[in-house]
Write an enzyme that holds these catalytic residues in place. Structure first.
Site, PDB file in Angstrom:
ATOM      1  N   ASN A 115      -9.266  -9.228 -28.214  1.00  0.00           N
ATOM      2  CA  ASN A 115      -8.022  -9.993 -28.281  1.00  0.00           C
ATOM      3  C   ASN A 115      -6.892  -9.194 -27.643  1.00  0.00           C
ATOM      4  O   ASN A 115      -6.853  -7.960 -27.708  1.00  0.00           O
ATOM      5  CB  ASN A 115      -7.687 -10.446 -29.703  1.00  0.00           C
ATOM      6  CG  ASN A 115      -7.661  -9.360 -30.748  1.00  0.00           C
ATOM      7  OD1 ASN A 115      -8.330  -8.346 -30.621  1.00  0.00           O
ATOM      8  ND2 ASN A 115      -6.888  -9.574 -31.791  1.00  0.00           N
TER       9      ASN A 115
ATOM     10  N   GLU B 228      -2.788  -9.409 -27.595  1.00  0.00           N
ATOM     11  CA  GLU B 228      -1.612 -10.064 -28.181  1.00  0.00           C
ATOM     12  C   GLU B 228      -0.387  -9.884 -27.302  1.00  0.00           C
ATOM     13  O   GLU B 228      -0.391  -9.101 -26.336  1.00  0.00           O
ATOM     14  CB  GLU B 228      -1.380  -9.521 -29.601  1.00  0.00           C
ATOM     15  CG  GLU B 228      -2.571  -9.862 -30.496  1.00  0.00           C
ATOM     16  CD  GLU B 228      -2.348  -9.549 -31.970  1.00  0.00           C
ATOM     17  OE1 GLU B 228      -1.425  -8.788 -32.307  1.00  0.00           O
ATOM     18  OE2 GLU B 228      -3.134 -10.086 -32.781  1.00  0.00           O
TER      19      GLU B 228
ATOM     20  N   CYS C 106      -7.581 -14.758 -27.556  1.00  0.00           N
ATOM     21  CA  CYS C 106      -8.639 -14.276 -28.450  1.00  0.00           C
ATOM     22  C   CYS C 106      -9.725 -13.529 -27.670  1.00  0.00           C
ATOM     23  O   CYS C 106      -9.915 -13.745 -26.463  1.00  0.00           O
ATOM     24  CB  CYS C 106      -9.310 -15.444 -29.154  1.00  0.00           C
ATOM     25  SG  CYS C 106      -8.287 -16.325 -30.328  1.00  0.00           S
TER      26      CYS C 106
ATOM     27  N   GLU D  16     -12.920 -13.960 -27.787  1.00  0.00           N
ATOM     28  CA  GLU D  16     -13.952 -14.863 -27.268  1.00  0.00           C
ATOM     29  C   GLU D  16     -13.545 -15.426 -25.905  1.00  0.00           C
ATOM     30  O   GLU D  16     -14.347 -15.467 -24.960  1.00  0.00           O
ATOM     31  CB  GLU D  16     -14.187 -16.034 -28.229  1.00  0.00           C
ATOM     32  CG  GLU D  16     -14.692 -15.621 -29.599  1.00  0.00           C
ATOM     33  CD  GLU D  16     -13.579 -15.368 -30.615  1.00  0.00           C
ATOM     34  OE1 GLU D  16     -12.536 -14.789 -30.243  1.00  0.00           O
ATOM     35  OE2 GLU D  16     -13.771 -15.736 -31.780  1.00  0.00           O
TER      36      GLU D  16
HETATM   37  O1  LIG Z   1     -12.061 -15.432 -33.829  1.00  0.00           O
HETATM   38  C1  LIG Z   1     -10.968 -14.881 -33.631  1.00  0.00           C
HETATM   39  C2  LIG Z   1      -9.914 -14.966 -34.541  1.00  0.00           C
HETATM   40  C3  LIG Z   1      -8.729 -14.325 -34.242  1.00  0.00           C
HETATM   41  N1  LIG Z   1      -8.594 -13.623 -33.084  1.00  0.00           N
HETATM   42  C4  LIG Z   1      -7.365 -12.877 -32.809  1.00  0.00           C
HETATM   43  C5  LIG Z   1      -6.177 -13.657 -32.360  1.00  0.00           C
HETATM   44  C6  LIG Z   1      -5.050 -12.756 -32.828  1.00  0.00           C
HETATM   45  O2  LIG Z   1      -4.861 -11.700 -31.882  1.00  0.00           O
HETATM   46  C7  LIG Z   1      -5.567 -12.124 -34.094  1.00  0.00           C
HETATM   47  C8  LIG Z   1      -5.077 -12.765 -35.372  1.00  0.00           C
HETATM   48  O3  LIG Z   1      -5.307 -14.146 -35.348  1.00  0.00           O
HETATM   49  O4  LIG Z   1      -6.977 -12.217 -34.002  1.00  0.00           O
HETATM   50  C9  LIG Z   1      -9.631 -13.515 -32.193  1.00  0.00           C
HETATM   51  O5  LIG Z   1      -9.527 -12.834 -31.167  1.00  0.00           O
HETATM   52  N2  LIG Z   1     -10.774 -14.175 -32.477  1.00  0.00           N
HETATM   53 ZN   LIG Z   2      -9.868 -17.992 -30.729  1.00  0.00          ZN
END
Ligand SMILES: O=c1ccn([C@H]2C[C@H](O)[C@@H](CO)O2)c(=O)[nH]1
Ligand SMILES: [Zn+2]
Length: 131
Positions: free
Chosen positions: A42, A44, A53, A55
């Site tokens: 992820n 941010e 995210c 994924e």
């Molecule tokens: O399946 C997930 C759930 C959350 N996040 C990330 C998004 C954000 O940066 C942090 C909190 O939601 O986690 C992912 O990358 N994948």
């Molecule tokens: Zn996601």
């Protein structure tokens, strides 16, 4: 590639997560049908809507490198129990195949495998657009 091995790649990818706002680090490892692995974390952003995210990072890396036939995607976080993909990621995974396997793990090393169509029942897809 074993499900457990792919999950371990997701655990490693988590180390690169950029999550200074949520402190919730996530890693993903995407296996293509021809045996390639694309990882993601992820990323941010201070303007929170810019966040991506793990994924989708992995999927967008794969697509941009010319791969689009996916077998499975593993997801790892620091939570004790399974972290399943968020709604937006479920839709994006579904875009590339209704049978793609979602691999999650817990702190005891238990692995769970679920096809994306079970996480997105009655999902909207290109078929609904006659594509
Ligand atoms: O399946 C997930 C759930 C959350 N996040 C990330 C998004 C954000 O940066 C942090 C909190 O939601 O986690 C992912 O990358 N994948
Ligand atoms: Zn996601």
């Amino acid at each position: 590639m074993l499900e457990r091995e792919l999950f371990q790649k997701a655990v490693q990818a988590k180390e690169n997560a950029y999550a200074p706002y949520s402190n919730f680090k996530v890693g993903a490892a995407l296996l293509t049908k021809d045996g390639k692995i694309y990882t993601g974390c992820n990323v941010e952003c201070a303007s929170f809507g810019g966040t991506n995210c793990a994924e989708r990072t992995a999927i967008f890396k794969a697509i941009s490198e010319g791969s689009k036939d996916f077998e499975a995607i593993a997801i790892a976080s620091d939570n004790d129990t399974f972290t399943f993909p968020c709604g937006i990621c479920r839709q994006v995974i579904f875009e590339f195949g209704k049978d793609i396997k979602i691999i999650v793990g817990d702190k005891d090393g238990k692995i769970k495998v679920v096809p994306i169509k079970e996480l997105l029942p009655h999902g909207f897809s290109g078929q609904d657009l006659n594509k």
